[in-house]
Design a protein around this motif. Structure first.
Motif, mmCIF file in Angstrom:
data_model
loop_
_atom_site.group_PDB
_atom_site.id
_atom_site.type_symbol
_atom_site.label_atom_id
_atom_site.label_comp_id
_atom_site.label_asym_id
_atom_site.label_seq_id
_atom_site.Cartn_x
_atom_site.Cartn_y
_atom_site.Cartn_z
ATOM 1 N N MET A 8 0.845 -1.181 0.000
ATOM 2 C CA MET A 8 0.000 0.000 0.000
ATOM 3 C C MET A 8 0.890 1.244 0.000
ATOM 4 O O MET A 8 1.706 1.418 0.901
ATOM 5 C CB MET A 8 -0.901 -0.014 1.243
ATOM 6 C CG MET A 8 -1.929 1.095 1.275
ATOM 7 S SD MET A 8 -2.992 0.941 2.710
ATOM 8 C CE MET A 8 -3.779 -0.652 2.395
ATOM 9 N N PRO A 9 0.790 2.107 -1.002
ATOM 10 C CA PRO A 9 1.694 3.260 -1.087
ATOM 11 C C PRO A 9 1.491 4.258 0.054
ATOM 12 O O PRO A 9 0.383 4.755 0.261
ATOM 13 C CB PRO A 9 1.317 3.891 -2.433
ATOM 14 C CG PRO A 9 0.638 2.801 -3.201
ATOM 15 C CD PRO A 9 -0.083 1.989 -2.185
ATOM 16 N N GLU A 10 2.537 4.492 0.799
ATOM 17 C CA GLU A 10 2.537 5.529 1.831
ATOM 18 C C GLU A 10 3.752 6.403 1.578
ATOM 19 O O GLU A 10 4.426 6.277 0.559
ATOM 20 C CB GLU A 10 2.531 4.884 3.217
ATOM 21 C CG GLU A 10 1.328 3.977 3.435
ATOM 22 C CD GLU A 10 1.063 3.616 4.891
ATOM 23 O OE1 GLU A 10 1.584 4.289 5.797
ATOM 24 O OE2 GLU A 10 0.317 2.636 5.120
ATOM 25 N N GLY A 11 4.049 7.302 2.503
ATOM 26 C CA GLY A 11 5.125 8.252 2.267
ATOM 27 C C GLY A 11 6.469 7.606 1.989
ATOM 28 O O GLY A 11 7.256 8.121 1.186
ATOM 29 N N ASP A 12 6.751 6.473 2.634
ATOM 30 C CA ASP A 12 8.030 5.796 2.392
ATOM 31 C C ASP A 12 8.100 5.253 0.963
ATOM 32 O O ASP A 12 9.133 5.354 0.291
ATOM 33 C CB ASP A 12 8.253 4.672 3.418
ATOM 34 C CG ASP A 12 7.079 3.717 3.550
ATOM 35 O OD1 ASP A 12 6.003 3.995 2.975
ATOM 36 O OD2 ASP A 12 7.224 2.693 4.248
#
Length: 258
Positions: free
Chosen positions: A1-5
């Protein structure tokens, strides 16, 4: 799931492949910007702000957001695309590489001079050079009644945290996710959130337990009904949000998070 990292890594990879190079062909496959042509313009840099990816090309910015399913890939000339062509939303070609954005949730172009104003609503970026913990705490404190799971994931408070990391931070701090943020000790919670996202900034597989083996990487997220890794109590699952259309899957240990 795309997050800031995830977005930070994508920006770093794109910057290494594209910065300083001229665009030889571009194709934005969204109606509002389908006529935009970057050909002949130089890609100055690619950076991120929270979950937002910013390609600075000529005197404009190509702004994209991955949402849930998006991905940017850098491909060699002639390399087979990893997803069907109809799922491509943005394509940039240079003499050396092709960057393809698949299933992007947002694609827009605006003048470079407007970048700061366009993103001014975002809170301090946990991975950014302008990180400001005091400002993050001030923004969180402005809505003391908001649930912790909601306030920590609100990009207007902290830029970069997504649902996975918010669930994990709540567990690590022993905070029930439905506890009002006004009852949370903000300083150590913000510090932990920043340390967790920094620890995952350069990892392909996100982990909060320190164990990178499949099935061992997270404490609570996605583990409803499974035993807590600390105490053995069954992990619970619920859905919380600001309203009925913004509910987010939430996981917690009823013993460790009181």
């Amino acid at each position: 799931m795309p997050e800031g990292d995830t977005v930070h890594r994508a920006a770093h990879r794109l910057d290494a492949a594209l910065a300083g190079r001229a665009v030889v062909r571009s194709d934005l496959r969204v109606p509002s910007f389908a006529t935009v042509d970057f050909a002949g313009e130089t890609i100055h840099s690619v950076g991120s702000r929270g979950k937002h990816l910013l390609m600075r090309i000529g005197d404009r910015v190509l702004h994209t957001h991955l949402k849930m399913e998006g991905e940017w890939r850098v491909l060699r000339a002639g390399q087979r695309w990893p997803r069907p062509a109809h799922r491509a939303r943005a394509i940039l070609e240079t003499a050396d590489a092709t960057a393809v954005g698949f299933d992007l949730g947002l694609v827009e172009v605006f003048p470079a001079a407007e970048e700061a104003d366009r993103l001014a609503y975002l809170g301090p970026d946990l991975l950014g050079p302008d990180w400001d913990a005091a400002e993050a705490a001030r923004r969180l404190a402005d809505a003391p009644e908001a649930l912790a799971i909601v306030a920590l994931a609100d990009q207007r408070n902290l830029a970069g945290l997504g649902n996975v990391l918010v669930n994990e931070v709540c567990f690590l701090r022993g905070i029930r996710p439905d506890r009002p943020i006004g009852e949370v000790d903000l300083t150590p919670t913000i510090d932990l959130a920043r340390r967790v996202i920094h620890a995952n900034r350069d990892r392909l597989e996100r982990t909060t337990t320190g164990d990178t083996r499949p099935g061992r990487r997270l404490w609570v997220y996605g583990r409803a009904g499974e035993p807590c890794r600390r105490c053995g109590t069954r992990i619970e699952h619920g859905r919380f949000g600001r309203n009925d259309v913004e509910l987010r899957d939430t996981y917690w240990c009823p013993h460790c998070q009181r």
